[in-house]
Design an enzyme around this catalytic site. Sequence first.
Site, short mmCIF file in Angstrom:
data_model
loop_
_atom_site.label_atom_id
_atom_site.label_comp_id
_atom_site.label_asym_id
_atom_site.label_seq_id
_atom_site.Cartn_x
_atom_site.Cartn_y
_atom_site.Cartn_z
N ASP A 8 0.87 -1.06 -0.09
CA ASP A 8 -0.08 0.14 -0.06
C ASP A 8 1.02 1.33 -0.03
O ASP A 8 2.12 1.11 0.29
CB ASP A 8 -0.98 -0.03 1.22
N CYS A 52 -11.17 2.78 -0.25
CA CYS A 52 -9.77 3.31 0.22
C CYS A 52 -9.41 2.52 1.44
O CYS A 52 -10.27 2.47 2.18
CB CYS A 52 -9.51 4.76 0.32
N CYS A 102 -4.59 -1.78 -1.94
CA CYS A 102 -4.67 -0.16 -2.12
C CYS A 102 -5.54 -0.06 -3.38
O CYS A 102 -5.33 -0.67 -4.35
CB CYS A 102 -3.35 0.41 -2.53
N THR A 108 -6.52 2.60 -4.91
CA THR A 108 -5.83 3.57 -5.81
C THR A 108 -4.78 2.89 -6.85
O THR A 108 -4.69 2.85 -8.15
CB THR A 108 -5.05 4.70 -5.40
N1 DGL Z 1 -4.75 3.22 0.67
C1 DGL Z 1 -4.99 3.81 -0.52
C2 DGL Z 1 -6.16 3.40 -1.25
O1 DGL Z 1 -6.74 2.36 -0.91
C3 DGL Z 1 -4.30 4.99 -0.90
C4 DGL Z 1 -4.29 6.25 -0.33
C5 DGL Z 1 -3.54 7.35 -0.69
O2 DGL Z 1 -2.31 7.05 -0.73
O3 DGL Z 1 -3.91 8.29 -1.17
O4 DGL Z 1 -6.82 3.88 -2.38
#
Ligand code: DGL
Length: 267
Positions: free
Chosen positions: A19, A197, A83, A85
């Site tokens: 992540d 997220c 993650c 993203t």
């Molecule tokens: N934990 C991340 C997600 O699930 C990203 C958070 C980030 O780095 O902006 O999207």
Amino acid sequence: MANLTDRSESGAPTVLIFDSGVGGLTVFREVAVARPDARYIYVADDAGFPYGNQPEQKLIARIVAVVGQAIAEHKPDLVVVACNTASTLALAALRAAYTVPFVGTVPAIKPACAQSQSKRIAVLGTLATVGLEYTKTLIREFASGCDVVLVGSRHLASYAERELAGQPVSDAEIASEIAGCFVDSDNRRTDTVVLACTHYPLLLERFRRLAHWPVTFIDPAPAIARRVADLLRGRPVSGGAIRPRIVFTSGQAPAPALATFLTSFGF
Ligand code: DGL
């Protein structure tokens, strides 16, 4: 996680969890329950945090490079991209670049629509995740008959990091980031919010308290854990839990409050 050992266990599968920060811990904690005998390496790309507000091509290149380096170093049997993203943006590029199996984390739109009574749901994610074609395709494919509002948050992931580092975030700051989830229109209110997220389940109690009305928040971690357990089925079960390791790409030591939190995860 009691009775952890530091031994190197040759039979245990190695699982790399990745992540941009500590959000993937919400996935790790479920995966580790499903498969407590695996060896876990958690890579937090804190040097690149936050992912959610960055240009796409630059971020894809970074994710492919950082994950590639971790694969070369730790030789995992499986990589969990914990993650949203990184998964919605770079899972295809990761799969093209490396042969190890990947499990991604993508917005749980299908189960949310299936369980919504009002057929009005919200997807709360980073600006990147809610803006990506990948997420819009999930909505086209799995949300028919359901109204979906996409709520991009610029700050929530950083708020979760701050809270864990012992720097409290006010209710007002969190409330303003989640307000867009609560839609009341045509006599139908949002009743389900997808936590798109992995940082957000860390703030779940705050979300519940600050919600405009009661809703169901969907955390995808249990489904990811089931998928990991399926993929590792047939891999040898070792003698017991192995102490997990966490690596921060910044090379910096975690703040004392975060270090204490990590200890509670067995790190
Ligand atoms: N934990 C991340 C997600 O699930 C990203 C958070 C980030 O780095 O902006 O999207």
